[in-house]
Scaffold this motif. Sequence first.
Motif, PDB file in Angstrom:
ATOM      1  N   GLU A 308      34.331  -8.672   7.917  1.00  0.00           N
ATOM      2  CA  GLU A 308      34.291  -7.934   9.182  1.00  0.00           C
ATOM      3  C   GLU A 308      34.309  -8.888  10.371  1.00  0.00           C
ATOM      4  O   GLU A 308      34.954  -8.613  11.386  1.00  0.00           O
ATOM      5  CB  GLU A 308      33.047  -7.049   9.231  1.00  0.00           C
ATOM      6  CG  GLU A 308      33.086  -5.870   8.276  1.00  0.00           C
ATOM      7  CD  GLU A 308      31.884  -4.964   8.447  1.00  0.00           C
ATOM      8  OE1 GLU A 308      31.144  -5.131   9.443  1.00  0.00           O
ATOM      9  OE2 GLU A 308      31.682  -4.075   7.595  1.00  0.00           O
ATOM     10  N   GLU A 309      33.602  -9.984  10.259  1.00  0.00           N
ATOM     11  CA  GLU A 309      33.570 -10.956  11.361  1.00  0.00           C
ATOM     12  C   GLU A 309      34.943 -11.598  11.556  1.00  0.00           C
ATOM     13  O   GLU A 309      35.394 -11.794  12.695  1.00  0.00           O
ATOM     14  CB  GLU A 309      32.522 -12.036  11.070  1.00  0.00           C
ATOM     15  CG  GLU A 309      32.369 -13.075  12.170  1.00  0.00           C
ATOM     16  CD  GLU A 309      31.882 -12.507  13.497  1.00  0.00           C
ATOM     17  OE1 GLU A 309      32.061 -13.182  14.523  1.00  0.00           O
ATOM     18  OE2 GLU A 309      31.341 -11.379  13.519  1.00  0.00           O
ATOM     19  N   LYS A 312      37.243  -9.178  13.296  1.00  0.00           N
ATOM     20  CA  LYS A 312      36.933  -9.115  14.728  1.00  0.00           C
ATOM     21  C   LYS A 312      37.510 -10.314  15.471  1.00  0.00           C
ATOM     22  O   LYS A 312      38.145 -10.172  16.523  1.00  0.00           O
ATOM     23  CB  LYS A 312      35.424  -9.047  14.923  1.00  0.00           C
ATOM     24  CG  LYS A 312      34.974  -8.977  16.371  1.00  0.00           C
ATOM     25  CD  LYS A 312      33.451  -8.910  16.470  1.00  0.00           C
ATOM     26  CE  LYS A 312      32.990  -8.900  17.923  1.00  0.00           C
ATOM     27  NZ  LYS A 312      31.498  -8.860  18.012  1.00  0.00           N
ATOM     28  N   ARG A 315      41.431 -10.232  15.662  1.00  0.00           N
ATOM     29  CA  ARG A 315      41.912  -9.289  16.673  1.00  0.00           C
ATOM     30  C   ARG A 315      41.712  -9.844  18.089  1.00  0.00           C
ATOM     31  O   ARG A 315      42.577  -9.670  18.957  1.00  0.00           O
ATOM     32  CB  ARG A 315      41.222  -7.938  16.521  1.00  0.00           C
ATOM     33  CG  ARG A 315      41.763  -7.101  15.365  1.00  0.00           C
ATOM     34  CD  ARG A 315      41.140  -5.722  15.294  1.00  0.00           C
ATOM     35  NE  ARG A 315      41.763  -4.923  14.261  1.00  0.00           N
ATOM     36  CZ  ARG A 315      42.826  -4.140  14.445  1.00  0.00           C
ATOM     37  NH1 ARG A 315      43.361  -4.036  15.650  1.00  0.00           N
ATOM     38  NH2 ARG A 315      43.338  -3.447  13.443  1.00  0.00           N
ATOM     39  N   GLN A 316      40.600 -10.482  18.316  1.00  0.00           N
ATOM     40  CA  GLN A 316      40.351 -11.076  19.631  1.00  0.00           C
ATOM     41  C   GLN A 316      41.383 -12.156  19.934  1.00  0.00           C
ATOM     42  O   GLN A 316      41.901 -12.239  21.061  1.00  0.00           O
ATOM     43  CB  GLN A 316      38.933 -11.649  19.684  1.00  0.00           C
ATOM     44  CG  GLN A 316      37.831 -10.600  19.707  1.00  0.00           C
ATOM     45  CD  GLN A 316      36.451 -11.194  19.598  1.00  0.00           C
ATOM     46  OE1 GLN A 316      36.268 -12.334  19.162  1.00  0.00           O
ATOM     47  NE2 GLN A 316      35.437 -10.413  19.964  1.00  0.00           N
TER      48      GLN A 316
END
Length: 341
Positions: A308-309, A312, A315-316
Amino acid sequence: MAALSKVPTRAFGKLGLELPRLGFGLMNTSGTYNLPPPDSERLSLLDHAYSKGQVFWDTADEYGDSEDLLGKWFAANPEKRKDIFLATKFGIRIIDGKLNPSSSPEYCRQAIEKSLKRLGLPYVDLYYIHRLDKVTPIEKTVQTMVELKNEGKIKHLGISECSAESLRRAHAVHPITAIQIEYSLFCREIESPKTKLLETARELGVAVVCYSPLGNGFLTGRYRTVEDVSGPGDRRKVLPWYAPDNLTKNLVVLDKIAEIAKAKGITSAQLALAWLLAQGDDIFPIPGTSNSKRLDENLASASVTITEEEEKILRQLANEVVGERFQSRTGFAYGDTPPLE
Protein backbone atom coordinates in the motif's frame (compact mmCIF):
# COMPACT_ATOMS: atom_id res chain seq x y z
CA MET A 1 -5.44 -25.29 -22.80
CA ALA A 2 -2.55 -26.71 -20.80
CA ALA A 3 -0.09 -23.97 -21.75
CA LEU A 4 -2.14 -21.42 -19.81
CA SER A 5 -1.23 -23.05 -16.51
CA LYS A 6 2.28 -21.58 -16.65
CA VAL A 7 1.08 -17.99 -16.26
CA PRO A 8 -1.35 -16.78 -13.57
CA THR A 9 -4.85 -16.43 -15.01
CA ARG A 10 -7.96 -14.47 -14.15
CA ALA A 11 -11.54 -14.28 -15.39
CA PHE A 12 -11.62 -12.27 -18.63
CA GLY A 13 -14.97 -10.54 -18.49
CA LYS A 14 -18.16 -12.32 -17.52
CA LEU A 15 -18.38 -14.88 -20.31
CA GLY A 16 -16.48 -17.73 -18.70
CA LEU A 17 -13.01 -17.08 -20.11
CA GLU A 18 -9.79 -17.49 -18.09
CA LEU A 19 -6.77 -15.77 -19.62
CA PRO A 20 -3.18 -15.01 -18.56
CA ARG A 21 -2.81 -11.85 -16.52
CA LEU A 22 -0.22 -10.64 -19.03
CA GLY A 23 -0.87 -10.71 -22.75
CA PHE A 24 1.68 -10.38 -25.53
CA GLY A 25 1.42 -7.21 -27.63
CA LEU A 26 2.72 -7.91 -31.12
CA MET A 27 2.89 -4.38 -32.53
CA ASN A 28 6.65 -4.04 -32.20
CA THR A 29 7.47 -7.41 -33.70
CA SER A 30 6.63 -5.80 -37.04
CA GLY A 31 8.71 -2.68 -36.69
CA THR A 32 6.80 0.06 -34.89
CA TYR A 33 9.82 1.05 -32.78
CA ASN A 34 12.56 -0.26 -35.05
CA LEU A 35 13.16 -2.24 -38.19
CA PRO A 36 11.59 -5.71 -37.89
CA PRO A 37 13.97 -8.62 -37.27
CA PRO A 38 14.16 -11.50 -39.75
CA ASP A 39 11.24 -13.92 -39.82
CA SER A 40 13.36 -16.64 -38.23
CA GLU A 41 13.93 -14.51 -35.12
CA ARG A 42 10.31 -13.40 -34.89
CA LEU A 43 8.93 -16.92 -35.30
CA SER A 44 11.39 -18.10 -32.67
CA LEU A 45 10.04 -15.39 -30.33
CA LEU A 46 6.51 -16.71 -30.84
CA ASP A 47 7.77 -20.22 -30.06
CA HIS A 48 9.37 -18.89 -26.89
CA ALA A 49 6.20 -17.06 -25.84
CA TYR A 50 4.18 -20.24 -26.31
CA SER A 51 6.69 -22.29 -24.32
CA LYS A 52 6.33 -19.86 -21.42
CA GLY A 53 2.54 -20.04 -21.41
CA GLN A 54 2.30 -16.54 -22.88
CA VAL A 55 -0.62 -17.40 -25.13
CA PHE A 56 -2.85 -14.30 -25.09
CA TRP A 57 -1.66 -12.64 -28.29
CA ASP A 58 -2.74 -9.20 -29.45
CA THR A 59 -2.24 -7.80 -32.95
CA ALA A 60 -4.03 -5.60 -35.50
CA ASP A 61 -4.41 -5.34 -39.23
CA GLU A 62 -2.37 -2.13 -39.25
CA TYR A 63 0.67 -3.56 -37.43
CA GLY A 64 2.79 -3.96 -40.55
CA ASP A 65 3.11 -7.64 -41.47
CA SER A 66 2.10 -8.92 -38.03
CA GLU A 67 -0.92 -10.89 -39.21
CA ASP A 68 1.14 -12.39 -42.05
CA LEU A 69 3.82 -13.44 -39.56
CA LEU A 70 1.22 -15.06 -37.33
CA GLY A 71 -0.16 -16.82 -40.36
CA LYS A 72 3.23 -18.41 -40.92
CA TRP A 73 3.44 -19.50 -37.29
CA PHE A 74 -0.04 -21.02 -37.25
CA ALA A 75 0.66 -22.81 -40.54
CA ALA A 76 3.76 -24.36 -38.97
CA ASN A 77 1.98 -25.11 -35.67
CA PRO A 78 -1.65 -25.96 -36.46
CA GLU A 79 -2.00 -28.15 -33.37
CA LYS A 80 -1.23 -25.15 -31.14
CA ARG A 81 -4.00 -22.92 -32.47
CA LYS A 82 -6.40 -24.21 -29.81
CA ASP A 83 -4.06 -22.93 -27.06
CA ILE A 84 -3.79 -19.36 -28.38
CA PHE A 85 -6.31 -16.69 -27.55
CA LEU A 86 -5.83 -14.37 -30.52
CA ALA A 87 -7.06 -10.80 -30.67
CA THR A 88 -6.86 -8.56 -33.71
CA LYS A 89 -8.38 -5.22 -34.64
CA PHE A 90 -9.77 -3.17 -37.51
CA GLY A 91 -10.55 0.45 -38.10
CA ILE A 92 -7.28 2.38 -38.19
CA ARG A 93 -6.40 3.72 -41.62
CA ILE A 94 -3.56 6.10 -42.45
CA ILE A 95 -4.37 8.20 -45.50
CA ASP A 96 -1.86 10.78 -46.74
CA GLY A 97 0.01 10.44 -43.48
CA LYS A 98 -3.03 11.21 -41.34
CA LEU A 99 -5.19 9.05 -39.12
CA ASN A 100 -8.49 8.42 -40.89
CA PRO A 101 -10.35 5.63 -39.05
CA SER A 102 -13.32 3.73 -40.39
CA SER A 103 -15.67 1.72 -38.20
CA SER A 104 -18.37 1.39 -40.84
CA PRO A 105 -20.14 -1.97 -41.26
CA GLU A 106 -18.79 -2.26 -44.80
CA TYR A 107 -15.19 -1.69 -43.74
CA CYS A 108 -15.60 -4.06 -40.79
CA ARG A 109 -16.57 -6.89 -43.15
CA GLN A 110 -13.78 -6.10 -45.59
CA ALA A 111 -11.24 -5.95 -42.78
CA ILE A 112 -12.12 -9.28 -41.14
CA GLU A 113 -11.90 -11.10 -44.46
CA LYS A 114 -8.45 -9.63 -45.11
CA SER A 115 -7.30 -10.44 -41.58
CA LEU A 116 -8.48 -14.04 -41.72
CA LYS A 117 -6.77 -14.51 -45.08
CA ARG A 118 -3.49 -13.11 -43.76
CA LEU A 119 -3.73 -15.22 -40.61
CA GLY A 120 -4.77 -18.32 -42.54
CA LEU A 121 -7.48 -18.93 -39.96
CA PRO A 122 -11.26 -19.40 -40.04
CA TYR A 123 -11.81 -17.22 -36.96
CA VAL A 124 -10.20 -14.97 -34.34
CA ASP A 125 -10.99 -15.15 -30.65
CA LEU A 126 -11.43 -11.43 -30.03
CA TYR A 127 -12.12 -8.72 -32.60
CA TYR A 128 -11.73 -5.08 -31.63
CA ILE A 129 -12.89 -1.86 -33.20
CA HIS A 130 -9.46 -0.23 -33.17
CA ARG A 131 -10.79 3.34 -33.40
CA LEU A 132 -14.29 4.76 -33.72
CA ASP A 133 -14.62 6.99 -36.75
CA LYS A 134 -16.99 9.60 -35.22
CA VAL A 135 -19.35 9.02 -38.15
CA THR A 136 -20.81 5.54 -37.75
CA PRO A 137 -23.20 4.96 -34.83
CA ILE A 138 -21.54 2.31 -32.74
CA GLU A 139 -24.72 0.23 -32.71
CA LYS A 140 -24.33 -0.37 -36.46
CA THR A 141 -20.74 -1.50 -36.12
CA VAL A 142 -21.51 -3.83 -33.24
CA GLN A 143 -24.48 -5.33 -35.07
CA THR A 144 -22.17 -6.20 -37.96
CA MET A 145 -19.73 -7.77 -35.52
CA VAL A 146 -22.59 -9.84 -34.08
CA GLU A 147 -23.30 -11.08 -37.60
CA LEU A 148 -19.63 -12.04 -37.97
CA LYS A 149 -19.84 -13.89 -34.66
CA ASN A 150 -22.90 -15.77 -35.85
CA GLU A 151 -20.97 -16.68 -39.00
CA GLY A 152 -18.19 -18.17 -36.85
CA LYS A 153 -15.55 -15.61 -37.86
CA ILE A 154 -15.11 -14.02 -34.44
CA LYS A 155 -15.86 -15.30 -30.95
CA HIS A 156 -15.76 -12.17 -28.78
CA LEU A 157 -16.27 -8.45 -29.33
CA GLY A 158 -14.04 -5.64 -28.13
CA ILE A 159 -13.52 -1.89 -28.52
CA SER A 160 -10.31 0.13 -28.28
CA GLU A 161 -10.11 3.79 -27.19
CA CYS A 162 -13.82 4.22 -26.64
CA SER A 163 -15.69 6.50 -24.26
CA ALA A 164 -17.77 5.18 -21.38
CA GLU A 165 -20.93 6.13 -23.27
CA SER A 166 -19.78 4.31 -26.42
CA LEU A 167 -19.07 1.22 -24.35
CA ARG A 168 -22.49 1.38 -22.74
CA ARG A 169 -24.25 1.77 -26.10
CA ALA A 170 -22.26 -1.08 -27.65
CA HIS A 171 -22.89 -3.36 -24.69
CA ALA A 172 -26.63 -2.78 -25.05
CA VAL A 173 -26.47 -4.36 -28.52
CA HIS A 174 -24.27 -7.31 -27.54
CA PRO A 175 -22.06 -8.03 -24.51
CA ILE A 176 -18.60 -6.55 -24.99
CA THR A 177 -15.91 -8.87 -23.64
CA ALA A 178 -13.06 -6.36 -23.42
CA ILE A 179 -12.02 -2.80 -23.96
CA GLN A 180 -8.46 -1.86 -24.86
CA ILE A 181 -7.08 1.43 -23.64
CA GLU A 182 -3.73 3.00 -22.84
CA TYR A 183 -3.26 2.45 -19.12
CA SER A 184 -0.03 2.70 -17.18
CA LEU A 185 1.42 4.41 -14.15
CA PHE A 186 1.88 7.49 -16.35
CA CYS A 187 -1.48 7.21 -18.18
CA ARG A 188 -4.36 6.95 -15.75
CA GLU A 189 -7.18 8.87 -17.43
CA ILE A 190 -9.27 5.69 -17.49
CA GLU A 191 -9.61 6.03 -13.72
CA SER A 192 -10.80 9.63 -13.73
CA PRO A 193 -14.36 10.80 -12.95
CA LYS A 194 -14.18 12.64 -16.26
CA THR A 195 -13.84 9.56 -18.46
CA LYS A 196 -15.62 7.08 -16.14
CA LEU A 197 -14.35 4.32 -18.41
CA LEU A 198 -12.90 2.06 -15.74
CA GLU A 199 -16.01 2.56 -13.61
CA THR A 200 -18.29 1.69 -16.53
CA ALA A 201 -16.26 -1.35 -17.58
CA ARG A 202 -16.48 -2.72 -14.06
CA GLU A 203 -20.19 -2.05 -13.86
CA LEU A 204 -20.74 -4.02 -17.07
CA GLY A 205 -18.23 -6.77 -16.31
CA VAL A 206 -15.92 -5.89 -19.20
CA ALA A 207 -12.21 -6.82 -19.03
CA VAL A 208 -9.68 -3.99 -19.36
CA VAL A 209 -6.76 -4.70 -21.70
CA CYS A 210 -3.94 -2.18 -21.27
CA TYR A 211 -1.86 -1.23 -24.27
CA SER A 212 1.47 0.60 -23.81
CA PRO A 213 1.62 -0.52 -20.15
CA LEU A 214 5.29 0.48 -20.09
CA GLY A 215 4.67 3.88 -21.67
CA ASN A 216 6.14 2.87 -25.05
CA GLY A 217 9.24 1.77 -23.16
CA PHE A 218 9.65 5.06 -21.27
CA LEU A 219 8.75 3.45 -17.94
CA THR A 220 11.56 0.92 -18.33
CA GLY A 221 14.07 3.74 -17.78
CA ARG A 222 16.17 2.52 -20.70
CA TYR A 223 15.29 5.39 -23.04
CA ARG A 224 16.51 8.68 -21.62
CA THR A 225 17.06 10.92 -24.63
CA VAL A 226 15.33 11.63 -27.91
CA GLU A 227 18.35 10.07 -29.60
CA ASP A 228 17.56 6.80 -27.81
CA VAL A 229 14.27 6.60 -29.72
CA SER A 230 15.38 8.04 -33.05
CA GLY A 231 16.52 4.89 -34.81
CA PRO A 232 15.18 3.72 -38.18
CA GLY A 233 11.42 3.31 -38.00
CA ASP A 234 11.11 4.43 -34.36
CA ARG A 235 7.99 6.54 -33.85
CA ARG A 236 8.50 7.32 -30.17
CA LYS A 237 10.44 10.54 -30.59
CA VAL A 238 7.14 12.41 -30.95
CA LEU A 239 5.94 11.36 -27.49
CA PRO A 240 5.35 14.48 -25.35
CA TRP A 241 7.36 12.95 -22.48
CA TYR A 242 10.50 13.41 -24.60
CA ALA A 243 9.86 17.09 -25.36
CA PRO A 244 12.83 19.20 -24.18
CA ASP A 245 10.78 21.10 -21.61
CA ASN A 246 9.42 17.85 -20.16
CA LEU A 247 12.24 15.34 -20.34
CA THR A 248 14.47 16.67 -17.54
CA LYS A 249 11.60 16.63 -15.04
CA ASN A 250 10.43 13.22 -16.16
CA LEU A 251 13.87 11.67 -15.80
CA VAL A 252 13.87 12.68 -12.14
CA VAL A 253 10.64 10.71 -11.70
CA LEU A 254 12.02 7.71 -13.58
CA ASP A 255 15.13 7.69 -11.40
CA LYS A 256 13.01 7.65 -8.24
CA ILE A 257 10.96 4.77 -9.63
CA ALA A 258 14.21 2.95 -10.42
CA GLU A 259 15.30 3.37 -6.80
CA ILE A 260 12.09 1.73 -5.56
CA ALA A 261 12.54 -1.11 -8.03
CA LYS A 262 16.17 -1.64 -7.05
CA ALA A 263 15.20 -1.83 -3.37
CA LYS A 264 12.75 -4.61 -4.28
CA GLY A 265 15.33 -6.44 -6.38
CA ILE A 266 13.38 -5.98 -9.61
CA THR A 267 13.55 -3.81 -12.73
CA SER A 268 11.63 -0.60 -13.35
CA ALA A 269 9.63 -2.42 -16.03
CA GLN A 270 8.63 -5.14 -13.59
CA LEU A 271 7.60 -2.55 -11.02
CA ALA A 272 5.46 -0.70 -13.57
CA LEU A 273 3.72 -3.89 -14.68
CA ALA A 274 3.24 -5.11 -11.12
CA TRP A 275 1.66 -1.75 -10.24
CA LEU A 276 -0.80 -2.16 -13.10
CA LEU A 277 -1.66 -5.73 -12.16
CA ALA A 278 -2.31 -4.55 -8.60
CA GLN A 279 -5.11 -2.28 -9.84
CA GLY A 280 -7.51 -5.23 -10.09
CA ASP A 281 -8.03 -8.76 -11.36
CA ASP A 282 -9.89 -7.33 -14.36
CA ILE A 283 -6.73 -5.57 -15.59
CA PHE A 284 -4.73 -7.31 -18.36
CA PRO A 285 -1.54 -5.52 -19.54
CA ILE A 286 -0.20 -6.51 -22.96
CA PRO A 287 3.46 -5.45 -23.01
CA GLY A 288 5.23 -5.98 -26.29
CA THR A 289 8.81 -6.89 -27.04
CA SER A 290 10.94 -8.36 -29.78
CA ASN A 291 13.34 -9.85 -27.23
CA SER A 292 12.77 -13.18 -25.46
CA LYS A 293 14.67 -12.07 -22.34
CA ARG A 294 12.43 -9.02 -22.01
CA LEU A 295 9.40 -11.25 -22.43
CA ASP A 296 10.62 -13.38 -19.51
CA GLU A 297 11.28 -10.23 -17.48
CA ASN A 298 7.75 -9.01 -18.12
CA LEU A 299 6.21 -12.34 -17.14
CA ALA A 300 8.13 -12.34 -13.85
CA SER A 301 6.27 -9.17 -12.84
CA ALA A 302 3.17 -11.30 -12.17
CA SER A 303 4.84 -12.58 -8.98
CA VAL A 304 5.74 -9.10 -7.66
CA THR A 305 3.69 -7.69 -4.79
CA ILE A 306 3.07 -3.95 -4.41
CA THR A 307 2.53 -2.70 -0.86
CA GLU A 308 0.00 0.00 0.00
CA GLU A 309 2.83 2.40 0.80
CA GLU A 310 4.55 1.69 -2.53
CA GLU A 311 1.27 2.21 -4.34
CA LYS A 312 0.86 5.59 -2.67
CA ILE A 313 4.42 6.69 -3.42
CA LEU A 314 4.27 5.56 -7.05
CA ARG A 315 1.06 7.50 -7.66
CA GLN A 316 2.57 10.60 -6.07
CA LEU A 317 5.63 10.29 -8.31
CA ALA A 318 3.50 9.75 -11.40
CA ASN A 319 1.61 12.95 -10.64
CA GLU A 320 4.88 14.83 -11.26
CA VAL A 321 5.20 13.58 -14.85
CA VAL A 322 4.69 16.29 -17.47
CA GLY A 323 3.42 15.80 -21.02
CA GLU A 324 0.10 14.46 -22.24
CA ARG A 325 -0.21 11.04 -23.79
CA PHE A 326 0.22 11.01 -27.56
CA GLN A 327 -3.22 9.56 -28.30
CA SER A 328 -4.90 12.67 -26.90
CA ARG A 329 -3.44 14.58 -29.86
CA THR A 330 -5.02 12.37 -32.49
CA GLY A 331 -8.60 13.48 -31.86
CA PHE A 332 -9.82 9.89 -31.57
CA ALA A 333 -9.04 9.10 -27.92
CA TYR A 334 -12.01 7.96 -25.80
CA GLY A 335 -14.04 8.00 -28.97
CA ASP A 336 -17.74 8.77 -29.29
CA THR A 337 -20.09 8.26 -32.22
CA PRO A 338 -23.29 9.91 -33.44
CA PRO A 339 -26.57 8.61 -32.01
CA LEU A 340 -28.43 5.91 -33.87
CA GLU A 341 -31.34 7.44 -35.77
